[in-house]
Design a protein around this motif. Structure first.
Motif, short mmCIF file in Angstrom:
data_model
loop_
_atom_site.label_atom_id
_atom_site.label_comp_id
_atom_site.label_asym_id
_atom_site.label_seq_id
_atom_site.Cartn_x
_atom_site.Cartn_y
_atom_site.Cartn_z
N TRP A 1 1.71 -5.20 14.74
CA TRP A 1 1.11 -4.89 15.76
C TRP A 1 -0.44 -5.15 15.76
CZ3 TRP A 1 3.09 0.47 14.67
CH2 TRP A 1 4.72 0.51 14.83
N GLY A 2 -0.77 -6.28 14.99
CA GLY A 2 -2.08 -6.73 15.01
C GLY A 2 -2.90 -6.12 13.80
N ASN A 3 -2.30 -5.17 13.17
CA ASN A 3 -3.13 -4.52 12.12
C ASN A 3 -3.05 -5.37 10.73
OD1 ASN A 3 -3.47 -1.95 13.57
ND2 ASN A 3 -1.47 -1.39 13.24
N HIS A 4 -4.01 -5.14 9.98
CA HIS A 4 -3.83 -5.91 8.53
C HIS A 4 -4.17 -4.97 7.37
CE1 HIS A 4 -4.38 -9.31 11.09
NE2 HIS A 4 -5.18 -8.84 11.60
N PRO A 5 -3.63 -5.07 6.21
CA PRO A 5 -3.73 -4.21 5.13
C PRO A 5 -5.29 -4.09 4.94
CG PRO A 5 -2.10 -6.19 4.43
CD PRO A 5 -2.90 -6.42 6.05
N GLY A 6 -5.43 -2.97 4.19
CA GLY A 6 -6.86 -2.39 3.86
C GLY A 6 -7.56 -3.61 2.95
N SER B 1 7.76 10.63 -0.61
CA SER B 1 7.68 10.39 -1.88
C SER B 1 6.33 9.21 -1.82
CB SER B 1 8.49 9.93 -2.55
OG SER B 1 9.10 8.47 -2.00
N PRO B 2 5.57 9.07 -2.87
CA PRO B 2 4.69 8.14 -2.90
C PRO B 2 5.34 6.64 -2.45
CG PRO B 2 4.34 9.60 -4.62
CD PRO B 2 5.54 10.21 -3.99
N ALA B 3 6.54 6.53 -2.82
CA ALA B 3 6.99 5.19 -2.32
C ALA B 3 7.38 5.09 -0.94
CB ALA B 3 8.33 4.97 -3.06
N GLN B 4 7.84 6.20 -0.41
CA GLN B 4 8.06 6.26 0.94
C GLN B 4 6.87 6.13 1.69
OE1 GLN B 4 10.35 9.84 0.73
NE2 GLN B 4 12.05 8.96 1.74
N VAL B 5 5.81 6.94 1.54
CA VAL B 5 4.39 6.81 2.05
C VAL B 5 3.81 5.43 1.95
CG1 VAL B 5 2.07 7.62 2.17
CG2 VAL B 5 3.84 9.25 1.68
N THR B 6 4.03 4.95 1.00
CA THR B 6 3.74 3.20 0.57
C THR B 6 4.33 2.41 1.80
OG1 THR B 6 3.20 3.88 -1.94
CG2 THR B 6 3.54 1.35 -1.13
N ASN B 7 5.68 2.58 1.87
CA ASN B 7 6.39 1.59 2.51
C ASN B 7 6.19 1.81 4.13
OD1 ASN B 7 7.67 0.34 0.51
ND2 ASN B 7 9.39 1.75 0.38
N LEU B 8 5.86 3.31 4.43
CA LEU B 8 5.27 3.46 5.97
C LEU B 8 4.14 2.94 6.06
CD1 LEU B 8 5.68 4.94 8.36
CD2 LEU B 8 4.70 7.03 7.42
N LEU B 9 3.09 3.12 5.02
CA LEU B 9 2.04 2.57 5.47
C LEU B 9 1.72 1.03 5.50
CD1 LEU B 9 -0.26 5.40 3.55
CD2 LEU B 9 -0.10 5.03 6.37
N ASN B 10 2.47 0.27 4.62
CA ASN B 10 2.59 -1.07 4.52
C ASN B 10 3.25 -1.72 5.76
OD1 ASN B 10 1.48 -1.84 1.98
ND2 ASN B 10 3.42 -1.41 1.12
N PHE B 11 4.27 -0.98 6.55
CA PHE B 11 4.49 -1.37 7.69
C PHE B 11 3.59 -1.02 8.87
CE2 PHE B 11 6.47 0.04 11.93
CZ PHE B 11 7.26 -1.09 12.28
N LEU B 12 2.95 -0.26 8.77
CA LEU B 12 1.79 0.16 9.84
C LEU B 12 0.93 -0.75 9.69
CD1 LEU B 12 1.32 3.89 9.78
CD2 LEU B 12 2.60 2.52 11.66
N GLU B 13 0.33 -1.05 8.32
CA GLU B 13 -0.61 -2.16 8.34
C GLU B 13 -0.33 -3.54 8.38
OE1 GLU B 13 -3.61 0.63 5.67
OE2 GLU B 13 -2.12 -0.31 4.66
N SER B 14 0.83 -3.96 8.68
CA SER B 14 1.32 -5.18 8.75
C SER B 14 1.95 -5.52 10.17
CB SER B 14 2.23 -5.65 7.58
OG SER B 14 3.31 -4.95 7.71
#
Length: 144
Positions: free
Chosen positions: A119-124, A104-117
């Motif tokens: 291991w040294g990554n930052h939100p877009g 779902s869009p909510a699941q994709v959002t939560n997955l990407l927020n995890f990835l982007e926050s």
């Protein structure tokens, strides 16, 4: 007396449904990563040599932040360069393992927020993702 009985009955019924109001979505992104991504990208997003690109400290995530929802949904084909290393392996889109439907869009959002926050990554550039932002990205790539 009957009014008091019904009042208590209503209160008990309300308390029984209360747990359904709370979900454990706080760590959903991390769980989805472990469930769908870690087997290829590694537990810490380190990737797999020259076969699978890293997600940790990934310049690709930062440079393509507006495409990430579509990549999660539909996968990725063709060559890419991540941190100066060329990759050309097909990545399949991610599906909910329970329903076998797209996340779902909510699941994709939560997955990407995890990835982007992590291991040294930052939100877009737009900051932490929202469900509405993810829905807009998915519409832009042709599907929601």
């Amino acid at each position: 007396m009957p009014v008091r009985f019904y009042l208590h009955l209503t209160l008990v019924a309300g308390l029984l449904t209360l747990p359904g109001c709370f979900t454990n979505n706080r760590n959903q992104g991390e769980r989805l990563y472990g469930q769908h991504c870690a087997s290829c990208h590694g537990e810490q997003g380190q990737g797999l040599g020259q076969l699978i690109p890293p997600l940790a400290g990934s310049d690709y995530l930062a440079q393509h932040s507006y495409e990430l929802a579509c990549i999660v949904r539909w996968g990725l084909r063709g060559p890419i360069v991540v941190n100066g290393v060329a990759y050309n392996q097909q990545m399949l889109g991610v599906q909910d393992t329970a329903s076998h439907h797209h996340l779902s869009p909510a699941q994709v959002t939560n997955l990407l927020n995890f990835l982007e926050s992590h291991w040294g990554n930052h939100p877009g550039p737009a900051g932490v993702r929202t469900i509405a932002g993810t829905e807009a990205e998915l519409r832009a790539c042709g599907q929601q």
